[in-house]
Motif scaffolding. Structure first.
Motif, PDB file in Angstrom:
ATOM      1  N   ASN A 162      20.126  48.152  16.342  1.00 36.50           N
ATOM      2  CA  ASN A 162      19.950  49.583  16.100  1.00 36.50           C
ATOM      3  C   ASN A 162      19.947  50.360  17.409  1.00 36.50           C
ATOM      4  OD1 ASN A 162      16.973  50.342  16.884  1.00 36.50           O
ATOM      5  ND2 ASN A 162      16.803  48.375  15.804  1.00 36.50           N
ATOM      6  N   ALA A 163      20.358  51.599  17.326  1.00 40.52           N
ATOM      7  CA  ALA A 163      20.570  52.427  18.517  1.00 40.52           C
ATOM      8  C   ALA A 163      19.285  52.818  19.223  1.00 40.52           C
ATOM      9  CB  ALA A 163      21.340  53.688  18.124  1.00 40.52           C
ATOM     10  N   HIS A 164      18.146  52.470  18.663  1.00 39.14           N
ATOM     11  CA  HIS A 164      16.857  52.903  19.213  1.00 39.14           C
ATOM     12  C   HIS A 164      16.142  51.792  19.975  1.00 39.14           C
ATOM     13  CE1 HIS A 164      17.658  56.387  16.767  1.00 39.14           C
ATOM     14  NE2 HIS A 164      17.856  55.573  15.749  1.00 39.14           N
ATOM     15  N   MET A 165      16.806  50.663  20.139  1.00 35.53           N
ATOM     16  CA  MET A 165      16.232  49.578  20.922  1.00 35.53           C
ATOM     17  C   MET A 165      16.241  49.923  22.406  1.00 35.53           C
ATOM     18  SD  MET A 165      18.127  46.348  19.041  1.00 35.53           S
ATOM     19  CE  MET A 165      17.285  45.077  20.002  1.00 35.53           C
ATOM     20  N   THR A 166      15.188  49.530  23.102  1.00 33.97           N
ATOM     21  CA  THR A 166      15.155  49.672  24.560  1.00 33.97           C
ATOM     22  C   THR A 166      15.831  48.462  25.196  1.00 33.97           C
ATOM     23  OG1 THR A 166      13.062  48.498  24.804  1.00 33.97           O
ATOM     24  CG2 THR A 166      12.950  50.889  24.368  1.00 33.97           C
ATOM     25  N   GLU A 218      16.352  47.669  11.761  1.00 31.04           N
ATOM     26  CA  GLU A 218      16.955  48.998  11.709  1.00 31.04           C
ATOM     27  C   GLU A 218      16.139  50.068  12.439  1.00 31.04           C
ATOM     28  OE1 GLU A 218      19.856  48.978  10.716  1.00 31.04           O
ATOM     29  OE2 GLU A 218      19.847  47.079   9.606  1.00 31.04           O
ATOM     30  N   ASN A 219      14.843  49.952  12.429  1.00 29.60           N
ATOM     31  CA  ASN A 219      13.941  50.884  13.095  1.00 29.60           C
ATOM     32  C   ASN A 219      14.040  52.303  12.541  1.00 29.60           C
ATOM     33  OD1 ASN A 219      12.020  51.838  14.946  1.00 29.60           O
ATOM     34  ND2 ASN A 219      12.733  50.331  16.459  1.00 29.60           N
ATOM     35  N   LEU A 220      13.695  52.429  11.261  1.00 34.37           N
ATOM     36  CA  LEU A 220      13.771  53.715  10.581  1.00 34.37           C
ATOM     37  C   LEU A 220      12.834  54.749  11.186  1.00 34.37           C
ATOM     38  CD1 LEU A 220      13.906  52.590   6.837  1.00 34.37           C
ATOM     39  CD2 LEU A 220      15.744  52.718   8.508  1.00 34.37           C
ATOM     40  N   SER A 221      11.657  54.307  11.641  1.00 33.19           N
ATOM     41  CA  SER A 221      10.689  55.272  12.165  1.00 33.19           C
ATOM     42  C   SER A 221      11.221  55.980  13.404  1.00 33.19           C
ATOM     43  CB  SER A 221       9.363  54.583  12.473  1.00 33.19           C
ATOM     44  OG  SER A 221       9.527  53.576  13.450  1.00 33.19           O
ATOM     45  N   ARG A 222      11.910  55.247  14.274  1.00 33.86           N
ATOM     46  CA  ARG A 222      12.479  55.886  15.470  1.00 33.86           C
ATOM     47  C   ARG A 222      13.679  56.761  15.110  1.00 33.86           C
ATOM     48  NH1 ARG A 222      12.475  50.990  19.992  1.00 33.86           N
ATOM     49  NH2 ARG A 222      10.249  50.469  19.814  1.00 33.86           N
ATOM     50  N   ARG A 223      14.511  56.272  14.199  1.00 39.31           N
ATOM     51  CA  ARG A 223      15.680  57.074  13.818  1.00 39.31           C
ATOM     52  C   ARG A 223      15.253  58.390  13.182  1.00 39.31           C
ATOM     53  NH1 ARG A 223      18.511  57.437   9.115  1.00 39.31           N
ATOM     54  NH2 ARG A 223      17.799  55.461   8.229  1.00 39.31           N
ATOM     55  N   PHE A 224      14.185  58.361  12.411  1.00 37.21           N
ATOM     56  CA  PHE A 224      13.742  59.575  11.734  1.00 37.21           C
ATOM     57  C   PHE A 224      13.368  60.665  12.730  1.00 37.21           C
ATOM     58  CE2 PHE A 224      10.590  62.143   9.317  1.00 37.21           C
ATOM     59  CZ  PHE A 224      11.457  62.595   8.329  1.00 37.21           C
ATOM     60  N   GLN A 225      12.922  60.303  13.907  1.00 39.77           N
ATOM     61  CA  GLN A 225      12.585  61.302  14.910  1.00 39.77           C
ATOM     62  C   GLN A 225      13.825  62.107  15.321  1.00 39.77           C
ATOM     63  OE1 GLN A 225       9.290  61.763  15.466  1.00 39.77           O
ATOM     64  NE2 GLN A 225       9.194  60.090  13.975  1.00 39.77           N
ATOM     65  N   HIS A 265      24.424  62.839  15.143  1.00 41.18           N
ATOM     66  CA  HIS A 265      23.981  61.867  16.142  1.00 41.18           C
ATOM     67  C   HIS A 265      24.886  60.638  16.213  1.00 41.18           C
ATOM     68  CE1 HIS A 265      20.156  64.025  16.632  1.00 41.18           C
ATOM     69  NE2 HIS A 265      20.205  64.185  15.321  1.00 41.18           N
ATOM     70  N   PHE A 266      25.914  60.589  15.371  1.00 43.44           N
ATOM     71  CA  PHE A 266      26.718  59.379  15.213  1.00 43.44           C
ATOM     72  C   PHE A 266      27.306  58.892  16.536  1.00 43.44           C
ATOM     73  CE2 PHE A 266      30.926  57.431  14.380  1.00 43.44           C
ATOM     74  CZ  PHE A 266      30.514  56.327  13.661  1.00 43.44           C
ATOM     75  N   ASP A 267      27.940  59.771  17.292  1.00 45.95           N
ATOM     76  CA  ASP A 267      28.597  59.345  18.533  1.00 45.95           C
ATOM     77  C   ASP A 267      27.589  58.763  19.521  1.00 45.95           C
ATOM     78  OD1 ASP A 267      31.080  60.094  17.595  1.00 45.95           O
ATOM     79  OD2 ASP A 267      31.062  62.056  18.560  1.00 45.95           O
ATOM     80  N   ARG A 268      26.433  59.396  19.643  1.00 46.64           N
ATOM     81  CA  ARG A 268      25.408  58.902  20.571  1.00 46.64           C
ATOM     82  C   ARG A 268      24.856  57.556  20.104  1.00 46.64           C
ATOM     83  NH1 ARG A 268      19.932  59.650  20.594  1.00 46.64           N
ATOM     84  NH2 ARG A 268      20.043  61.260  18.975  1.00 46.64           N
ATOM     85  N   TRP A 269      24.599  57.445  18.813  1.00 37.98           N
ATOM     86  CA  TRP A 269      24.107  56.172  18.286  1.00 37.98           C
ATOM     87  C   TRP A 269      25.130  55.058  18.503  1.00 37.98           C
ATOM     88  CZ3 TRP A 269      22.236  58.346  12.898  1.00 37.98           C
ATOM     89  CH2 TRP A 269      21.026  59.026  13.076  1.00 37.98           C
ATOM     90  N   GLN A 270      26.392  55.370  18.250  1.00 37.01           N
ATOM     91  CA  GLN A 270      27.431  54.362  18.426  1.00 37.01           C
ATOM     92  C   GLN A 270      27.551  53.919  19.876  1.00 37.01           C
ATOM     93  OE1 GLN A 270      27.859  52.964  15.478  1.00 37.01           O
ATOM     94  NE2 GLN A 270      30.054  52.843  15.803  1.00 37.01           N
TER      95      GLN A 270
END
Length: 365
Positions: free
Chosen positions: A341-345, A5-12, A243-248
């Protein structure tokens, strides 16, 4: 390690809004059912098109409250035999009796088998859309209308997926939602909601979510749950909505990368039914043994999730049945969820792809 899930990146992404909201909550001197809860409920009304929304502590509470407000204790409820544990436990905790129906190849309840499981005591269908797809709404509605059953849409995982172009949150007599770190609208910890168009049932829900007494001066009408909605969770929900649309959009890019690579490599991927537009909640592949594959991928720096590991009909505390659930057993042994998760490179996505192909080309003993 590539986190699931990468909570640390999402929290930013959300921390500025969250810190602001916590300060405002403290100034307001109201930690439950205040301005953030009311705003979040209004936003969910707009997003779903439903008339009434009630936030609660969790998706599990949402299911139990939906059952108690619509059918009451002792009722038989049709549930999928394979799902998140909360699907089953919420039914039993509400004092209802589950009747198990097999899933289909997409991981949702097999509607072709439902009518053979109905009895005179069946009062509701808990239609759960797993993995980010909607269940077969038209068939569920037909069965419910024909047999005068309550249609409960468990949209914890299918929220914002589309059924033949229609928002999944618009389906059913009552909708149950769940918000957590792994949901399309994430929060730190659990949160939930019920959506309905019935004012009468909404009033029952209001009572049930606060120990049977919806507010200090209203009548104490029924025993209920300690599920009054918290301001900080509502604030987190509002921050995620921004941020929902961007994450999706990013999650869909990752899905496309996975699909292309795994199709070329001949790796079996869970498919979506034609009537559903997938919301990217989970990305599942099928392997010979997901428990061994999970350990191997973890050693290669990739976290996965072994959804799910229980055949409900075989648990010692559930109603006994002589039916076999072969598709359930297949998913239990083989269905493995990958990071999405949306924060993966792109490089991390490629690392997951390479690791999965590696263990598929060189099968585990």
């Amino acid at each position: 390690m590539i986190e699931l899930e990468n909570l640390s990146r999402r929290f930013q992404d959300v921390k500025q809004d969250y810190f602001f909201s916590v300060e405002r909550i403290s100034r307001n001197e109201q930690v439950v059912n205040g301005e953030f809860v009311k705003t979040a409920e209004e936003k969910l009304k707009q997003l779903s098109g439903r008339k009434y929304v009630a936030l609660v502590h969790s998706g599990s509470h949402a299911i139990s409250i939906a059952l108690l407000s619509h059918v009451g204790k002792g009722a038989e409820v049709i549930v999928p035999n394979y799902s998140c544990p909360a699907t089953l436990s919420s039914v039993v905790v509400a004092g209802c009796v589950p009747r198990f129906v097999e899933i289909n190849e997409h991981g949702s309840i097999d509607t072709a088998q439902i009518e053979s499981h109905l009895t005179k005591d069946t009062k509701a269908i808990l239609a759960t859309g797993l993995y980010g797809d909607v269940h077969d709404h038209d068939e569920i509605k037909r069965i419910c209308d024909k047999n005068r059953l309550v249609y409960i849409n468990d949209a914890a995982q299918s929220q914002f997926a589309l059924y033949k172009g229609q928002n999944s949150l618009a389906l059913g007599d009552v909708v149950c939602m769940s918000f957590a770190e792994n949901k399309p609208l994430p929060t730190l910890g659990t949160f939930g909601a019920l959506l309905t168009d019935s004012y009468e049932n909404y009033e029952k829900i209001r009572a049930l979510r606060k120990n049977g007494k919806p507010s200090r001066m209203e009548k104490y009408t029924i025993a209920g749950y300690s599920s009054h909605p918290q301001e900080d969770k509502a604030a987190q929900l509002l921050a995620s909505m921004k941020h929902f649309d961007r994450w999706q959009a990013r999650r869909k890019e990752i899905v496309a990368m996975y699909n292309e690579a795994f199709n070329e490599a001949g790796i079996k991927v869970r498919t979506s039914p034609k009537y559903s537009e997938y919301n990217t909640h989970k990305y599942a592949i099928f392997v010979d043994n997901k428990f061994e594959a999970h350990k191997k991928l973890l050693s290669m720096g990739v976290e996965t999730a072994q959804h799910y590991v229980d055949n409900f009909a075989e648990l010692p505390w559930t109603p006994s049945t002589n039916k076999q659930f072969l598709k359930t057993d297949e998913f239990i042994k083989q269905s493995l969820s990958l990071p999405i998760n949306a924060h993966m490179t792109d490089a991390e996505v490629q690392q997951v792809i390479d690791a999965v192909i590696n263990i598929s080309v060189a099968p585990l003993p």
